[in-house]
Design a protein around this motif. Structure first.
Motif, PDB file in Angstrom:
ATOM      1  N   ASN A   1       0.829  -1.207   0.000  1.00 22.95           N
ATOM      2  CA  ASN A   1       0.000   0.000   0.000  1.00 22.95           C
ATOM      3  C   ASN A   1       0.862   1.255   0.000  1.00 22.95           C
ATOM      4  OD1 ASN A   1      -2.479  -1.344  -0.007  1.00 22.95           O
ATOM      5  ND2 ASN A   1      -2.441  -1.572   2.208  1.00 22.95           N
ATOM      6  N   LYS A   2       1.966   1.211   0.739  1.00 24.69           N
ATOM      7  CA  LYS A   2       2.860   2.366   0.794  1.00 24.69           C
ATOM      8  C   LYS A   2       3.491   2.628  -0.573  1.00 24.69           C
ATOM      9  CE  LYS A   2       6.020   4.402   3.983  1.00 24.69           C
ATOM     10  NZ  LYS A   2       6.659   4.217   5.258  1.00 24.69           N
ATOM     11  N   TYR A   3       3.851   1.556  -1.281  1.00 20.24           N
ATOM     12  CA  TYR A   3       4.416   1.705  -2.627  1.00 20.24           C
ATOM     13  C   TYR A   3       3.447   2.464  -3.529  1.00 20.24           C
ATOM     14  CZ  TYR A   3       5.707   0.572  -7.388  1.00 20.24           C
ATOM     15  OH  TYR A   3       6.005   0.661  -8.726  1.00 20.24           O
ATOM     16  N   PHE A   4       2.192   2.061  -3.537  1.00 23.12           N
ATOM     17  CA  PHE A   4       1.235   2.704  -4.432  1.00 23.12           C
ATOM     18  C   PHE A   4       0.839   4.093  -3.952  1.00 23.12           C
ATOM     19  CE2 PHE A   4       0.797  -1.561  -6.169  1.00 23.12           C
ATOM     20  CZ  PHE A   4       0.848  -1.264  -7.522  1.00 23.12           C
ATOM     21  N   MET A   5       0.918   4.339  -2.654  1.00 22.24           N
ATOM     22  CA  MET A   5       0.679   5.703  -2.177  1.00 22.24           C
ATOM     23  C   MET A   5       1.789   6.638  -2.646  1.00 22.24           C
ATOM     24  SD  MET A   5      -0.770   4.943   1.639  1.00 22.24           S
ATOM     25  CE  MET A   5      -1.069   6.630   2.106  1.00 22.24           C
ATOM     26  N   LYS A   6       3.035   6.167  -2.594  1.00 22.35           N
ATOM     27  CA  LYS A   6       4.151   6.974  -3.094  1.00 22.35           C
ATOM     28  C   LYS A   6       4.090   7.111  -4.611  1.00 22.35           C
ATOM     29  CE  LYS A   6       7.699   6.690   0.381  1.00 22.35           C
ATOM     30  NZ  LYS A   6       9.101   6.348   0.638  1.00 22.35           N
TER      31      LYS A   6
ATOM     32  N   ARG B   1       1.393   7.174  -6.391  1.00 25.56           N
ATOM     33  CA  ARG B   1       0.321   8.129  -6.666  1.00 25.56           C
ATOM     34  C   ARG B   1       0.816   9.557  -6.499  1.00 25.56           C
ATOM     35  NH1 ARG B   1      -3.708   7.928  -2.298  1.00 25.56           N
ATOM     36  NH2 ARG B   1      -2.307   9.447  -1.414  1.00 25.56           N
ATOM     37  N   GLY B   2       1.647   9.781  -5.511  1.00 23.67           N
ATOM     38  CA  GLY B   2       2.192  11.107  -5.267  1.00 23.67           C
ATOM     39  C   GLY B   2       3.383  11.435  -6.146  1.00 23.67           C
TER      40      GLY B   2
ATOM     41  N   GLN C   1      -4.007   0.714   4.839  1.00 19.82           N
ATOM     42  CA  GLN C   1      -3.682   1.985   4.197  1.00 19.82           C
ATOM     43  C   GLN C   1      -3.300   3.036   5.235  1.00 19.82           C
ATOM     44  OE1 GLN C   1      -6.140   0.036   3.243  1.00 19.82           O
ATOM     45  NE2 GLN C   1      -5.873  -0.253   1.068  1.00 19.82           N
TER      46      GLN C   1
ATOM     47  N   ALA D   1       0.093   2.294   6.252  1.00 21.87           N
ATOM     48  CA  ALA D   1       1.049   2.649   5.194  1.00 21.87           C
ATOM     49  C   ALA D   1       1.427   4.119   5.274  1.00 21.87           C
ATOM     50  CB  ALA D   1       0.468   2.324   3.830  1.00 21.87           C
ATOM     51  N   SER D   2       0.502   4.952   5.691  1.00 23.13           N
ATOM     52  CA  SER D   2       0.821   6.373   5.798  1.00 23.13           C
ATOM     53  C   SER D   2       1.615   6.675   7.070  1.00 23.13           C
ATOM     54  CB  SER D   2      -0.450   7.224   5.751  1.00 23.13           C
ATOM     55  OG  SER D   2      -1.269   6.943   6.857  1.00 23.13           O
TER      56      SER D   2
END
Length: 167
Positions: free
Chosen positions: A90-95, A97-98, A153, A156-157
């Motif tokens: 989840n952290k990978y895809f959050m980064k 996305r940003g 999620q 992950a943040s």
């Protein structure tokens, strides 16, 4: 102001730019579950219900230690690796996305940061909470499962957050 179409187009471009990293992160995150599935199919044979019953008489005595070792291995991997890799995924895809420039090894970030123990504790606390709500009746357990579905999620943040705050 962003419209849905513009957001969708930006997401497609970002995904195309990072396609190989996304595939790599997905393979890394789901590899333990995939391996356990293959090992489980080897040990269970064709009769799924008998493998998960308490009657081990259908297993040859020579395979019983292997079957019990598989059960212990799946418990350890299910508790120590899968939740942590899910949070890293989840952290990978959050980064991504940003557009922060990330690699597929971001899946292992909770281990690198040293917060993997908290991730495991929060995952167990959430699972136990869902179990307790399910004891009341099925519907409250389902409601709590939906309520706690985004805990990975949230972790992950901030993977150092407490279980009560994550819930």
């Amino acid at each position: 102001m962003f419209s849905r179409a513009k957001m969708k187009e930006a997401a497609k471009l970002n995904f195309k730019k990072n396609y190989s990293g996304s595939i790599g992160a997905t393979v890394i995150a789901f590899l333990p579950s995939f391996i356990l599935g293959i090992l489980g199919s080897i040990f269970e044979g064709s009769n799924y219900a008998q493998f998960y019953s308490w009657d081990f008489s259908y297993i040859e005595e020579s395979l019983l230690p292997l079957s019990l070792a598989y059960s212990a291995l799946s418990l350890v991997i299910g508790l120590l690796f899968v939740p942590v890799l899910q949070v890293g995924y989840n952290k990978y895809f959050m980064k991504l996305r940003g557009d922060l420039g990330t690699t597929a090894t971001e899946v292992f970030s909770p281990y690198k940061e040293g917060n993997w123990g908290n991730v495991i504790f929060v995952t167990i606390a959430v699972g136990f909470s869902i179990f307790l709500w399910s004891l009341l009746f099925v519907i409250p357990g389902i409601i709590k499962a939906f309520q706690y579905a985004l805990v990975p999620q949230i972790l992950a943040s901030d993977s150092s957050i407490s279980s009560t705050r994550a819930k």
